[in-house]
Write a protein that holds these residues in place. Structure first.
Motif, PDB file in Angstrom:
ATOM      1  N   ASP A 170      34.739  -2.368   1.164  1.00  0.00           N
ATOM      2  CA  ASP A 170      34.510  -3.606   1.914  1.00  0.00           C
ATOM      3  C   ASP A 170      35.495  -4.696   1.511  1.00  0.00           C
ATOM      4  O   ASP A 170      35.122  -5.803   1.099  1.00  0.00           O
ATOM      5  CB  ASP A 170      33.068  -4.110   1.702  1.00  0.00           C
ATOM      6  N   PRO A 171      36.829  -4.402   1.596  1.00  0.00           N
ATOM      7  CA  PRO A 171      37.813  -5.399   1.171  1.00  0.00           C
ATOM      8  C   PRO A 171      37.834  -6.586   2.134  1.00  0.00           C
ATOM      9  O   PRO A 171      37.450  -6.479   3.300  1.00  0.00           O
ATOM     10  CB  PRO A 171      39.132  -4.614   1.222  1.00  0.00           C
ATOM     11  N   ALA A 172      38.321  -7.684   1.645  1.00  0.00           N
ATOM     12  CA  ALA A 172      38.447  -8.880   2.490  1.00  0.00           C
ATOM     13  C   ALA A 172      39.569  -8.680   3.511  1.00  0.00           C
ATOM     14  O   ALA A 172      40.600  -8.078   3.211  1.00  0.00           O
ATOM     15  CB  ALA A 172      38.726 -10.098   1.633  1.00  0.00           C
ATOM     16  N   GLY A 173      39.359  -9.205   4.649  1.00  0.00           N
ATOM     17  CA  GLY A 173      40.375  -9.115   5.705  1.00  0.00           C
ATOM     18  C   GLY A 173      40.280  -7.864   6.530  1.00  0.00           C
ATOM     19  O   GLY A 173      41.086  -7.663   7.434  1.00  0.00           O
ATOM     20  N   MET A 174      39.319  -7.009   6.225  1.00  0.00           N
ATOM     21  CA  MET A 174      39.161  -5.768   6.974  1.00  0.00           C
ATOM     22  C   MET A 174      38.633  -6.090   8.384  1.00  0.00           C
ATOM     23  O   MET A 174      37.714  -6.878   8.544  1.00  0.00           O
ATOM     24  CB  MET A 174      38.181  -4.854   6.245  1.00  0.00           C
ATOM     25  N   PRO A 175      39.205  -5.520   9.425  1.00  0.00           N
ATOM     26  CA  PRO A 175      38.738  -5.792  10.780  1.00  0.00           C
ATOM     27  C   PRO A 175      37.256  -5.442  10.945  1.00  0.00           C
ATOM     28  O   PRO A 175      36.815  -4.380  10.503  1.00  0.00           O
ATOM     29  CB  PRO A 175      39.625  -4.890  11.651  1.00  0.00           C
ATOM     30  N   PRO A 176      36.446  -6.290  11.546  1.00  0.00           N
ATOM     31  CA  PRO A 176      35.010  -6.042  11.705  1.00  0.00           C
ATOM     32  C   PRO A 176      34.703  -4.766  12.481  1.00  0.00           C
ATOM     33  O   PRO A 176      33.726  -4.068  12.181  1.00  0.00           O
ATOM     34  CB  PRO A 176      34.514  -7.276  12.451  1.00  0.00           C
ATOM     35  N   SER A 177      35.514  -4.461  13.489  1.00  0.00           N
ATOM     36  CA  SER A 177      35.247  -3.258  14.276  1.00  0.00           C
ATOM     37  C   SER A 177      35.382  -2.002  13.428  1.00  0.00           C
ATOM     38  O   SER A 177      34.597  -1.052  13.554  1.00  0.00           O
ATOM     39  CB  SER A 177      36.205  -3.198  15.468  1.00  0.00           C
ATOM     40  N   LEU A 190      32.474   0.729  12.276  1.00  0.00           N
ATOM     41  CA  LEU A 190      32.649   2.166  12.505  1.00  0.00           C
ATOM     42  C   LEU A 190      32.396   2.958  11.222  1.00  0.00           C
ATOM     43  O   LEU A 190      31.732   4.015  11.225  1.00  0.00           O
ATOM     44  CB  LEU A 190      34.077   2.439  13.024  1.00  0.00           C
ATOM     45  N   ALA A 191      32.921   2.459  10.074  1.00  0.00           N
ATOM     46  CA  ALA A 191      32.721   3.152   8.794  1.00  0.00           C
ATOM     47  C   ALA A 191      31.256   3.100   8.368  1.00  0.00           C
ATOM     48  O   ALA A 191      30.712   4.069   7.800  1.00  0.00           O
ATOM     49  CB  ALA A 191      33.610   2.524   7.727  1.00  0.00           C
ATOM     50  N   ALA A 192      30.572   1.978   8.606  1.00  0.00           N
ATOM     51  CA  ALA A 192      29.163   1.868   8.256  1.00  0.00           C
ATOM     52  C   ALA A 192      28.317   2.849   9.050  1.00  0.00           C
ATOM     53  O   ALA A 192      27.238   3.267   8.601  1.00  0.00           O
ATOM     54  CB  ALA A 192      28.687   0.442   8.492  1.00  0.00           C
ATOM     55  N   GLY A 252      27.076   4.055   2.183  1.00  0.00           N
ATOM     56  CA  GLY A 252      26.570   3.034   3.094  1.00  0.00           C
ATOM     57  C   GLY A 252      27.497   1.867   3.269  1.00  0.00           C
ATOM     58  O   GLY A 252      27.173   0.937   4.002  1.00  0.00           O
ATOM     59  N   ARG A 253      28.601   1.893   2.605  1.00  0.00           N
ATOM     60  CA  ARG A 253      29.594   0.833   2.781  1.00  0.00           C
ATOM     61  C   ARG A 253      30.892   1.432   3.331  1.00  0.00           C
ATOM     62  O   ARG A 253      30.955   2.621   3.639  1.00  0.00           O
ATOM     63  CB  ARG A 253      29.844   0.135   1.450  1.00  0.00           C
ATOM     64  N   ALA A 254      31.929   0.598   3.454  1.00  0.00           N
ATOM     65  CA  ALA A 254      33.184   1.050   4.036  1.00  0.00           C
ATOM     66  C   ALA A 254      34.262   1.104   2.974  1.00  0.00           C
ATOM     67  O   ALA A 254      34.525   0.112   2.292  1.00  0.00           O
ATOM     68  CB  ALA A 254      33.616   0.114   5.160  1.00  0.00           C
ATOM     69  N   LEU A 255      34.804   2.293   2.829  1.00  0.00           N
ATOM     70  CA  LEU A 255      35.931   2.474   1.924  1.00  0.00           C
ATOM     71  C   LEU A 255      37.200   2.419   2.771  1.00  0.00           C
ATOM     72  O   LEU A 255      37.377   3.228   3.691  1.00  0.00           O
ATOM     73  CB  LEU A 255      35.844   3.811   1.205  1.00  0.00           C
ATOM     74  N   ALA A 256      38.099   1.465   2.483  1.00  0.00           N
ATOM     75  CA  ALA A 256      39.254   1.234   3.340  1.00  0.00           C
ATOM     76  C   ALA A 256      40.542   1.228   2.550  1.00  0.00           C
ATOM     77  O   ALA A 256      40.558   0.907   1.362  1.00  0.00           O
ATOM     78  CB  ALA A 256      39.106  -0.087   4.090  1.00  0.00           C
ATOM     79  N   VAL A 257      41.588   1.632   3.251  1.00  0.00           N
ATOM     80  CA  VAL A 257      42.946   1.538   2.704  1.00  0.00           C
ATOM     81  C   VAL A 257      43.804   0.811   3.737  1.00  0.00           C
ATOM     82  O   VAL A 257      43.507   0.807   4.932  1.00  0.00           O
ATOM     83  CB  VAL A 257      43.542   2.925   2.410  1.00  0.00           C
ATOM     84  N   ARG A 258      44.870   0.196   3.264  1.00  0.00           N
ATOM     85  CA  ARG A 258      45.774  -0.490   4.182  1.00  0.00           C
ATOM     86  C   ARG A 258      47.201  -0.014   3.939  1.00  0.00           C
ATOM     87  O   ARG A 258      47.577   0.329   2.821  1.00  0.00           O
ATOM     88  CB  ARG A 258      45.666  -2.001   4.012  1.00  0.00           C
ATOM     89  N   LEU A 259      47.928  -0.003   5.051  1.00  0.00           N
ATOM     90  CA  LEU A 259      49.316   0.461   5.024  1.00  0.00           C
ATOM     91  C   LEU A 259      50.188  -0.593   5.705  1.00  0.00           C
ATOM     92  O   LEU A 259      49.864  -1.076   6.800  1.00  0.00           O
ATOM     93  CB  LEU A 259      49.439   1.807   5.768  1.00  0.00           C
ATOM     94  N   ASP A 260      51.266  -0.989   5.032  1.00  0.00           N
ATOM     95  CA  ASP A 260      52.156  -2.010   5.602  1.00  0.00           C
ATOM     96  C   ASP A 260      52.764  -1.479   6.912  1.00  0.00           C
ATOM     97  O   ASP A 260      53.427  -0.443   6.932  1.00  0.00           O
ATOM     98  CB  ASP A 260      53.250  -2.357   4.595  1.00  0.00           C
ATOM     99  N   TYR A 261      52.510  -2.235   7.956  1.00  0.00           N
ATOM    100  CA  TYR A 261      52.956  -1.816   9.297  1.00  0.00           C
ATOM    101  C   TYR A 261      54.124  -2.682   9.792  1.00  0.00           C
ATOM    102  O   TYR A 261      54.516  -2.610  10.945  1.00  0.00           O
ATOM    103  CB  TYR A 261      51.771  -1.924  10.276  1.00  0.00           C
ATOM    104  N   SER A 262      54.708  -3.487   8.917  1.00  0.00           N
ATOM    105  CA  SER A 262      55.757  -4.428   9.321  1.00  0.00           C
ATOM    106  C   SER A 262      56.985  -3.712   9.850  1.00  0.00           C
ATOM    107  O   SER A 262      57.576  -4.113  10.874  1.00  0.00           O
ATOM    108  CB  SER A 262      56.141  -5.320   8.139  1.00  0.00           C
ATOM    109  N   GLN A 263      57.403  -2.650   9.137  1.00  0.00           N
ATOM    110  CA  GLN A 263      58.616  -1.956   9.574  1.00  0.00           C
ATOM    111  C   GLN A 263      58.427  -1.309  10.938  1.00  0.00           C
ATOM    112  O   GLN A 263      59.300  -1.383  11.801  1.00  0.00           O
ATOM    113  CB  GLN A 263      59.006  -0.905   8.534  1.00  0.00           C
TER     114      GLN A 263
END
Length: 416
Positions: A76-83, A87-89, A114-125
């Protein structure tokens, strides 16, 4: 409400072709650009999604094993999109392109207790690649449209230039220049293929040649008939002078006199038709010249009124001939009073009869055609129009609002 009219140049074939080419090029560029953008974007997003899901699997194993999570992962990291969190919940995995710290980011998340485990990947390039592709598509489309428009306008202008030349030649022919020809090289060389413009040009040249041949044949016929009539009419006139005085002799002389006048008119028309007449210009006052022409016509009932005199450079003899014919026509086919008005370089001859017939107002004088109760051959106005053209004057015909025919002769006034 009045609809505004477009400028006249928008009706040209060049403008219409340019608009059509531009619209078609823009539509084609937009369609191809959309297809390329969609295809590249899909491939880029799929690649980033696979990479993000791969990281999510690694992070999930580390989470289940109780190992510390890397900096790009969290529960449940901060900035994670609510949608994606929702979906993960719900116990499903998914990805979404979002934003993190002001940078484009590919998020991947899955369920974790019962929570959301998330990873983020830099999409700038990847986002930069897509943006650069869009700019390249727009730039190349603009260049392609510009190049196509220039080439298309060049090709269309070549066609329209030939059409304009054909139209100019047609107008010259309509003004009496029967020697005018388009002379398209495609029509003279059988080995070259003809396009539609060449076909029209060739047809116009053929029509002009045929018309010229027919008119020249008619001119020769008129001149030959007039010349052949002069000799027997001269003899007939001499014989009529030998007849004893009386009513029969007067009738014969009158008819011979009319035939001689008709023959001279035909000869004059034939010379005008061939274009061999040249004016002998001199400077003269228009008012006295008009008065002298009316007196020479031998009719004291015609009134001459000089509103403003003018000095003109013209052929005195031909101008007197024109005015004499106009006055004679007004006396023969109109009703009195006949008034000749000189107002500057404009001479107006008006009668108070039925006026000019509609065919004359629309097409001008026609030889051997009259539509009035008086006898005539229609040659007087024809000669007047021809002599006016020789001296460079403009002769027009109209009917007065109050009744009567109005012939207006406009010359060039000399200014000090």
């Amino acid at each position: 409400m009045r609809v505004p009219r477009l400028p006249a140049w928008t009706a040209t074939l060049t403008w219409k072709a340019a608009v059509f080419i531009t619209v078609m090029c823009c539509a084609l560029a937009a369609m191809l650009g959309a297809l390329v953008h969609a295809s590249v974007t899909r491939q880029t997003v799929d690649t980033a999604r696979e990479k993000a899901l791969g990281r999510l699997e690694d992070v999930t194993r580390a989470y289940e094993a109780g190992d510390p999570l890397p900096s790009y992962a969290g529960v449940d990291p901060a900035g994670m999109p609510p949608s994606l969190r929702k979906l993960a919940a719900a116990g499903e995995r998914g990805t979404v392109v979002g934003d993190h710290a002001g940078h484009p980011t590919m998020w991947a998340a899955g369920p974790a207790d019962g929570r959301a485990l998330a990873v983020r990947l830099d999409y700038s390039q990847s986002a930069g690649t897509i943006s650069g592709l869009d700019q390249a598509i727009v730039g190349s489309s603009v260049l392609a449209i510009g190049a196509t428009l220039v080439l298309g306008a060049f090709a269309v202008t070549r066609v329209t230039r030939r059409l304009h030349l054909t139209a100019q030649v047609a107008r010259r022919i309509s003004r009496g220049d029967l020697d005018a020809r388009v002379g398209d090289p495609r029509t003279g060389d059988p080995s070259r293929r003809k396009d539609e413009v060449a076909t029209v040009s060739g047809a116009l040249d053929t029509m002009a040649s045929s018309l010229q041949g027919k008119l020249q044949s008619e001119q020769r016929f008129t001149a030959d008939v007039a010349h052949e009539l002069r000799t027997p009419l001269t003899g007939l006139w001499a014989a009529a002078e030998l007849l004893p005085e009386g009513r029969p002799a007067e009738l014969v002389r009158d008819r011979v006199r009319a035939m001689r006048a008709l023959t001279e008119d035909l000869l004059e028309i034939s010379r005008l038709d061939t274009g061999s007449e040249e004016r002998d210009a001199e400077v003269c006052a228009l008012g006295p010249l008009a008065e002298r022409a009316v007196r020479a016509a031998g009719d004291g009932e015609v009134r001459v009124r000089v509103v403003r005199d003018a000095r003109v450079e013209t052929d005195r003899r031909r101008l007197e001939r024109v005015l004499g014919n106009l006055v004679a026509n007004a006396r023969k086919h109109g009703r009195p009073p006949v008034v000749v008005v000189v107002n500057g370089p404009v001479v107006t001859v008006r009668d108070h009869g039925p006026g000019f017939p509609p065919y004359l107002l629309e097409h001008g004088p026609q030889r051997f055609r009259t539509e009035s109760g008086s006898k005539g051959h229609g040659l007087g106005l024809t000669i007047a129009a021809g002599q006016s053209a020789v001296i460079g004057a403009e002769l027009s015909f109209a009917n007065a609002p109050g009744g009567g025919a109005v012939a207006r002769l406009t010359l060039r006034e000399l200014t000090d």
